[in-house]
Design an enzyme around this catalytic site. Structure first.
Site, PDB file in Angstrom:
ATOM      1  N   LYS A 198      15.888  52.812   5.791  1.00  0.00           N
ATOM      2  CA  LYS A 198      16.708  53.942   6.216  1.00  0.00           C
ATOM      3  C   LYS A 198      15.813  54.985   6.878  1.00  0.00           C
ATOM      4  O   LYS A 198      14.881  55.502   6.267  1.00  0.00           O
ATOM      5  CB  LYS A 198      17.404  54.538   4.994  1.00  0.00           C
ATOM      6  CG  LYS A 198      18.245  55.755   5.330  1.00  0.00           C
ATOM      7  CD  LYS A 198      19.064  56.203   4.136  1.00  0.00           C
ATOM      8  CE  LYS A 198      19.818  57.481   4.461  1.00  0.00           C
ATOM      9  NZ  LYS A 198      20.631  57.945   3.333  1.00  0.00           N
ATOM     10  N   LYS A 251      19.505  51.088   8.623  1.00  0.00           N
ATOM     11  CA  LYS A 251      20.373  52.207   8.982  1.00  0.00           C
ATOM     12  C   LYS A 251      19.610  53.266   9.754  1.00  0.00           C
ATOM     13  O   LYS A 251      18.508  53.605   9.323  1.00  0.00           O
ATOM     14  CB  LYS A 251      20.916  52.790   7.675  1.00  0.00           C
ATOM     15  CG  LYS A 251      21.815  53.970   7.817  1.00  0.00           C
ATOM     16  CD  LYS A 251      22.160  54.456   6.438  1.00  0.00           C
ATOM     17  CE  LYS A 251      22.876  55.776   6.534  1.00  0.00           C
ATOM     18  NZ  LYS A 251      23.028  56.401   5.268  1.00  0.00           N
TER      19      LYS A 251
HETATM   20  C1  PBG Z   1      22.827  59.746   1.805  1.00  0.00           C
HETATM   21  C2  PBG Z   1      23.568  59.138   2.928  1.00  0.00           C
HETATM   22  C3  PBG Z   1      23.641  59.613   4.232  1.00  0.00           C
HETATM   23  C4  PBG Z   1      24.443  58.724   4.943  1.00  0.00           C
HETATM   24  C5  PBG Z   1      24.831  57.731   4.064  1.00  0.00           C
HETATM   25  N1  PBG Z   1      24.263  57.994   2.824  1.00  0.00           N
HETATM   26  C6  PBG Z   1      23.151  60.869   4.828  1.00  0.00           C
HETATM   27  C7  PBG Z   1      21.745  61.239   4.764  1.00  0.00           C
HETATM   28  O1  PBG Z   1      20.856  60.471   4.410  1.00  0.00           O
HETATM   29  O2  PBG Z   1      21.510  62.399   5.092  1.00  0.00           O
HETATM   30  C8  PBG Z   1      24.800  58.853   6.388  1.00  0.00           C
HETATM   31  C9  PBG Z   1      25.930  58.024   6.852  1.00  0.00           C
HETATM   32  C10 PBG Z   1      26.474  58.426   8.170  1.00  0.00           C
HETATM   33  O3  PBG Z   1      25.864  59.225   8.909  1.00  0.00           O
HETATM   34  O4  PBG Z   1      27.540  57.917   8.512  1.00  0.00           O
HETATM   35  N2  PBG Z   1      23.486  59.649   0.603  1.00  0.00           N
END
Ligand code: PBG
Length: 331
Positions: A198, A251
């Protein structure tokens, strides 16, 4: 000139083009992200995600039924609690928003596969994904003390009926900690889909508005990955597989197709990818201007992710994609 190889020969009819497709897409690969919030009788549209809403638990029915009708059988739940505090206590409360939503949905729609996002950022007052410590004179997210809370969160979600848990916090060692905690509670069959790869990405912007989870100070770069790095993604993926991750997620999706391919080739578990909020918002915005064709772009992005190696695709367009598959536009 005598041409022996004529690639166009296999493009002459729609039937033939379909026969030789290298990438097959099926609605069973789609996951729809859904936001649930405390309270009753409310659905709020998310400004930066046109067509996407936050639902109180009593208001989810129509959406779930719409998804099932379209052939989307998996959702990922994100919780938005009324009460946020330093330690994200609503993430692992027995009557927390996710725990209540999961119980409700699984009881009424057992055929819907429910994945719970495991993270603290939606539940902490500071918006970070873990506990804050003062380390070396500055504030940072403390890795090891956060693991216990993430494990508690995952266990309470699975006990409430979540079919799968998906840690998205990016703490080191959390997959192993969560696996151990699930097993200790007899939840040996609950798979872990790890957001192992991520990146610290600006594509999450609209989500943070949706979840009210933007960090109140600093950013997430001390735990999410630097987008200059690909081999580090492989390292993260391999570590999580070793710790017991059943599925590895990359991601965001569209800007990271090379990483999806690399992880696909270097691991032996299914690879998931999440086409995040910013990707959806960009397509929506350009389509609203009439600058691009929304459906074609959405289909092309999805197929690209599958072609890169993903077998699970999480997207706010899940329903529309399922419809395109039914219509035979892609598939
Ligand atoms: C964190 C999380 C995020 C997203 C999914 N889980 C945001 C982040 O890391 O700030 C983002 C998903 C999206 O942008 O659609 N729990």
């Amino acid at each position: 000139m005598e041409l022996i190889s004529r690639p166009r020969r296999l493009r002459t009819t729609p039937g033939l083009r379909k026969m030789v497709r290298e990438t097959r897409v099926d609605a069973s690969s789609l996951v729809y992200p859904m936001f649930v919030m405390d309270g009753t009788g409310k659905t709020d549209e998310i400004k930066a995600l046109p067509g996407q809403y936050r639902y109180t638990v009593d208001m989810v029915d129509a959406k779930i039924e719409e998804m099932l009708r379209a052939g989307v059988n998996s959702i990922m739940l994100f919780g938005i609690p009324d009460h946020k505090d330093e330690i994200g206590s609503q993430a692992y409360a027995e009557d927390g928003i996710i725990q209540r939503a999961v119980r409700y949905i699984k009881e009424k729609y057992p055929e819907m596969y429910v994945i719970a996002d495991v993270c603290l950022c939606e539940y902490t007052s500071h918006g970070h994904c873990g506990l804050i410590c003062e380390c070396g004179g500055h504030h940072d997210v403390d890795n090891d003390s956060t693991l216990e809370l993430l494990s508690k969160t995952a266990v309470s979600q699975a006990l409430a009926g979540a079919d799968m848990v998906a840690p998205s916090d990016m703490m080191d060692g959390r997959v192993g900690a969560i696996r151990e905690a699930l097993d200790a509670n007899g939840l040996t069959n609950t798979p872990i889909m790890s957001y192992a790869v991520k990146y610290a990405s600006s594509f999450y912007g609209p989500f943070r508005e949706a979840a009210g989870s933007a960090p109140s100070f600093g950013d997430r770069r001390s735990y999410q990955m630097d987008y200059h790095n690909r081999r580090e993604g492989v390292k993260e993926a391999l570590l999580d597989v070793e710790e017991g991750a059943d599925i590895i997620m990359v991601k965001p999706a569209t800007a990271y197709l090379d990483v999806i391919r690399e992880v696909y080739e270097t691991t032996d578990v299914p690879v998931a990818t999440y086409s995040v909020s910013g990707e959806y918002a960009m397509v929506k915005a350009a389509a609203a201007q009439g600058w691009i064709d929304e459906k074609s772009i959405m289909c092309e992005m999805a197929v690209a992710a599958f072609r890169a190696g993903a077998s699970i695709y999480e997207t706010y367009y899940a329903k529309e994609l399922a419809e395109c598959i039914k219509e035979g536009r892609i598939g």
